[in-house]
Design an enzyme around this catalytic site. Structure first.
Site, PDB file in Angstrom:
ATOM      1  N   GLY A  55      -4.292  -4.529  -4.531  1.00  0.00           N
ATOM      2  CA  GLY A  55      -5.210  -3.549  -5.088  1.00  0.00           C
ATOM      3  C   GLY A  55      -4.487  -2.246  -5.357  1.00  0.00           C
ATOM      4  N   HIS A  56      -4.426  -1.870  -6.618  1.00  0.00           N
ATOM      5  CA  HIS A  56      -3.835  -0.579  -6.970  1.00  0.00           C
ATOM      6  C   HIS A  56      -4.962   0.402  -7.232  1.00  0.00           C
ATOM      7  CE1 HIS A  56       0.154  -1.969  -7.204  1.00  0.00           C
ATOM      8  NE2 HIS A  56       0.081  -2.589  -8.347  1.00  0.00           N
ATOM      9  N   GLY A 108      -0.190  13.824  -3.447  1.00  0.00           N
ATOM     10  CA  GLY A 108      -1.629  13.611  -3.557  1.00  0.00           C
ATOM     11  C   GLY A 108      -1.882  12.446  -4.485  1.00  0.00           C
ATOM     12  N   ASP A 126       0.825  -1.225   0.000  1.00  0.00           N
ATOM     13  CA  ASP A 126       0.000   0.000   0.000  1.00  0.00           C
ATOM     14  C   ASP A 126       0.848   1.259   0.000  1.00  0.00           C
ATOM     15  OD1 ASP A 126      -2.343  -1.635   0.406  1.00  0.00           O
ATOM     16  OD2 ASP A 126      -1.760  -1.767   2.510  1.00  0.00           O
ATOM     17  N   ALA A 154      -7.630  -0.630  -0.114  1.00  0.00           N
ATOM     18  CA  ALA A 154      -8.358  -0.564  -1.387  1.00  0.00           C
ATOM     19  C   ALA A 154      -9.122  -1.862  -1.649  1.00  0.00           C
ATOM     20  CB  ALA A 154      -7.392  -0.288  -2.533  1.00  0.00           C
ATOM     21  N   THR A 155      -8.575  -3.004  -1.217  1.00  0.00           N
ATOM     22  CA  THR A 155      -9.223  -4.286  -1.501  1.00  0.00           C
ATOM     23  C   THR A 155     -10.187  -4.672  -0.395  1.00  0.00           C
ATOM     24  OG1 THR A 155      -7.226  -4.961  -2.658  1.00  0.00           O
ATOM     25  CG2 THR A 155      -8.758  -6.711  -2.088  1.00  0.00           C
ATOM     26  N   GLY A 193       1.453   3.095  -2.369  1.00  0.00           N
ATOM     27  CA  GLY A 193       1.045   4.027  -3.427  1.00  0.00           C
ATOM     28  C   GLY A 193       1.709   3.650  -4.736  1.00  0.00           C
ATOM     29  N   LYS A 194       2.066   2.360  -4.851  1.00  0.00           N
ATOM     30  CA  LYS A 194       2.732   1.887  -6.077  1.00  0.00           C
ATOM     31  C   LYS A 194       1.863   2.134  -7.299  1.00  0.00           C
ATOM     32  CE  LYS A 194       2.998  -2.246  -4.429  1.00  0.00           C
ATOM     33  NZ  LYS A 194       2.484  -1.982  -3.076  1.00  0.00           N
ATOM     34  N   GLY A 195       0.526   1.916  -7.119  1.00  0.00           N
ATOM     35  CA  GLY A 195      -0.387   2.050  -8.252  1.00  0.00           C
ATOM     36  C   GLY A 195      -0.238   3.391  -8.941  1.00  0.00           C
ATOM     37  N   GLY A 221     -10.968  -2.621   2.574  1.00  0.00           N
ATOM     38  CA  GLY A 221     -11.582  -1.535   3.341  1.00  0.00           C
ATOM     39  C   GLY A 221     -11.086  -1.489   4.787  1.00  0.00           C
ATOM     40  N   ARG A 222     -10.200  -2.438   5.152  1.00  0.00           N
ATOM     41  CA  ARG A 222      -9.708  -2.476   6.538  1.00  0.00           C
ATOM     42  C   ARG A 222      -8.861  -1.244   6.855  1.00  0.00           C
ATOM     43  NH1 ARG A 222      -6.897  -8.342   7.438  1.00  0.00           N
ATOM     44  NH2 ARG A 222      -6.371  -8.139   5.259  1.00  0.00           N
ATOM     45  N   GLN A 264       2.068  -5.833  -3.314  1.00  0.00           N
ATOM     46  CA  GLN A 264       2.433  -5.908  -1.888  1.00  0.00           C
ATOM     47  C   GLN A 264       3.783  -5.196  -1.657  1.00  0.00           C
ATOM     48  OE1 GLN A 264       1.704  -9.423  -3.160  1.00  0.00           O
ATOM     49  NE2 GLN A 264      -0.446  -9.198  -2.733  1.00  0.00           N
TER      50      GLN A 264
END
Ligand code: GDP
Length: 426
Positions: A44-45, A417, A17, A301-302, A19-21, A304-305, A227
């Site tokens: 999830g990206h 951002g 998470d 993103a995947t 912010g790779k996406g 919601g946790r 990941q």
């Protein structure tokens, strides 16, 4: 960045998470081919294109740019039904993957018994659960290693798939019964998967040959990691890890592109630390967790946790730079620290009288170490409208330089951002 693109591996330098996406999306402008090499739809990206939000789980982010080829390579585990839904979801948003998305014949298939086993094993572990996303990824990689997996090439050969599925369901239903779970119906699983197989057949190909043909034509490739380094099955905080090699080496084994053809490794890290699920995280801290969650940030993103949050851990990122061979760094979410007066950075760990300058391998030790912090004065200004390095507050530049130096790699990108335009090249 342009002339440097060549073949680039992008990895997460923390617990995922990072912010790779977004960074991948920015870099795909320069790449001809974007390749996923490990993991499954547990990743999830999130990519924003103007007001449009895309959450990609299996399909590489290059799909959002015209003309880019996108490869789901052999190291990935594919949930065919998830993939069909993702393709249809993109088509609804006006993006058509046909002719630009290629799925490896040798990628392993995630089946419903993998998901069931994932859930049942986690229940059995009780307090020692590892916080899996229950998407069946671990059990699927388990079958791959045990040499009883079903691959995409088997799935699209419907006769062979039927035979293999019958055999595998027989064994797995025994296990599920023994665990007190309901056995799965062959008819149901077969019908759903055969339907997905027919839909996916045109996308399935020999991606090793395809990638080498691309290389011969001089096309540049971006290997997008899923990941993060500390979720790597070898180099992560085992057993609180994922079941694949998320570090740079996984890009080679997961694609069939040899190590000497890789030109550059980019590490993505947040300006602080987050982690989802269980496992050690030395800098976890309520103050920063409350601050970020209060801003509506750091929810998965995947799943919601809510993510666990903490200060930047330079001991960890130094380790990540080492095992991945990180050349350049992209630091995201600097804007998350906009309101913080004193920003802490972990520069070492202490366990009683013992000091650690590297990550201990024993997760019990990592669980109990106390961070040694250096402090930085915060900039206390919003960064989201800044577009150039020289326009960032001096204190922000100082902080970003300091955490790059402590990590031991060059600072190349700062992100302020979620949008493409909020990316600063240093
Ligand atoms: P990945 O799993 O590493 O690809 O992480 P995601 O793509 O899920 O990114 C996590 C979240 O952070 C997403 O909602 C992104 O849009 C967002 N994001 C990425 N970079 C930045 C940034 O610099 N600032 C802010 N505010 N959000 C960012």
């Amino acid at each position: 960045m342009n002339s440097n693109m060549a073949n680039t591996i992008l990895v997460g330098a923390q617990w995922g998470d990072e912010g790779k996406g977004k960074i991948i999306d920015v870099l795909t402008e320069e790449a001809d081919v974007v390749v996923r090499t490990q993991g499954g739809n547990n990743a999830g990206h999130t990519v924003y294109d103007g007001p449009k939000k895309y959450v990609l789980h299996l399909i590489p982010s290059g799909i959002l740019r015209k003309g880019r080829k996108n490869v789901i390579a052999n190291g990935v585990v594919v949930d065919p039904i998830g993939l069909v839904n993702e393709i249809k979801g993109l088509q609804k948003l006006g993006v058509n993957p046909k002719g630009r998305l290629f799925v490896s014949e040798t990628a392993h298939v995630v089946l419903p018994y993998h998901r069931e086993l994932d859930a049942q094993r986690e229940v059995l572990k009780g307090q020692n659960k590892i916080g899996t996303t229950k998407r069946g990824i671990g059990p699927c990689y388990g079958d791959k290693a045990a040499r009883v997996g079903i691959r995409m090439v088997d799935l699209i050969n419907l006769k062979r798939f039927q035979e293999k599925l019958e055999l595998r369901l027989k064994e797995n239903n025994e296990v599920l019964r023994a665990l007190g779970a309901k056995p799965l119906s062959f008819k149901r699983v077969h019908a759903d998967y055969a339907k997905a197989a027919r839909f996916l057949k045109p996308y399935v190909t020999n991606t090793v040959v395809l990638l080498h043909e691309c290389m011969r034509r001089g096309e540049s490739m971006l290997f997008e990691g899923a990941q993060g380094t500390f979720l790597d099955i070898d180099h992560g905080t085992y057993p609180f890890v994922t079941s694949s090699n998320t570090s740079a080496g996984g890009a080679c084994t997961g694609s069939g592109v040899p190590p000497h053809r890789m030109d550059r490794v980019i590490g993505v890290m947040k300006a602080y630390t987050t982690r989802v699920g269980e496992g050690p995280m030395p800098t976890e801290n309520d103050e920063i967790s409350d601050l970020l969650h209060g801003m509506g940030r750091e929810f998965g993103a995947t799943t919601g946790r809510a993510r666990r949050c903490g200060w930047f851990d330079a001991v960890a990122t130094r380790h990540a730079a080492m095992v991945n061979g990180i050349d350049d760094l992209a630091i995201t979410n600097a804007d998350g620290l906009d309101t913080v007066e004193n920003i802490k950075v972990c520069i070492g760990y202490r366990d009683g009288k013992k000091r650690y300058d590297h990550m201990p391998s024993d997760h019990e030790v990592l669980n109990r170490v106390k961070p040694i912090y250096a402090e930085f004065e915060g900039w206390r200004k919003p960064l989201d409208n800044v577009r150039r390095w020289k326009d960032l507050p001096a204190k922000t530049r100082q902080y970003l330089r300091a955490i790059s130096d402590l990590t031991g790699a060059r600072l190349a990108i700062a992100s302020v951002g979620p949008a493409r335009c909020q990316t600063i090249f240093v």
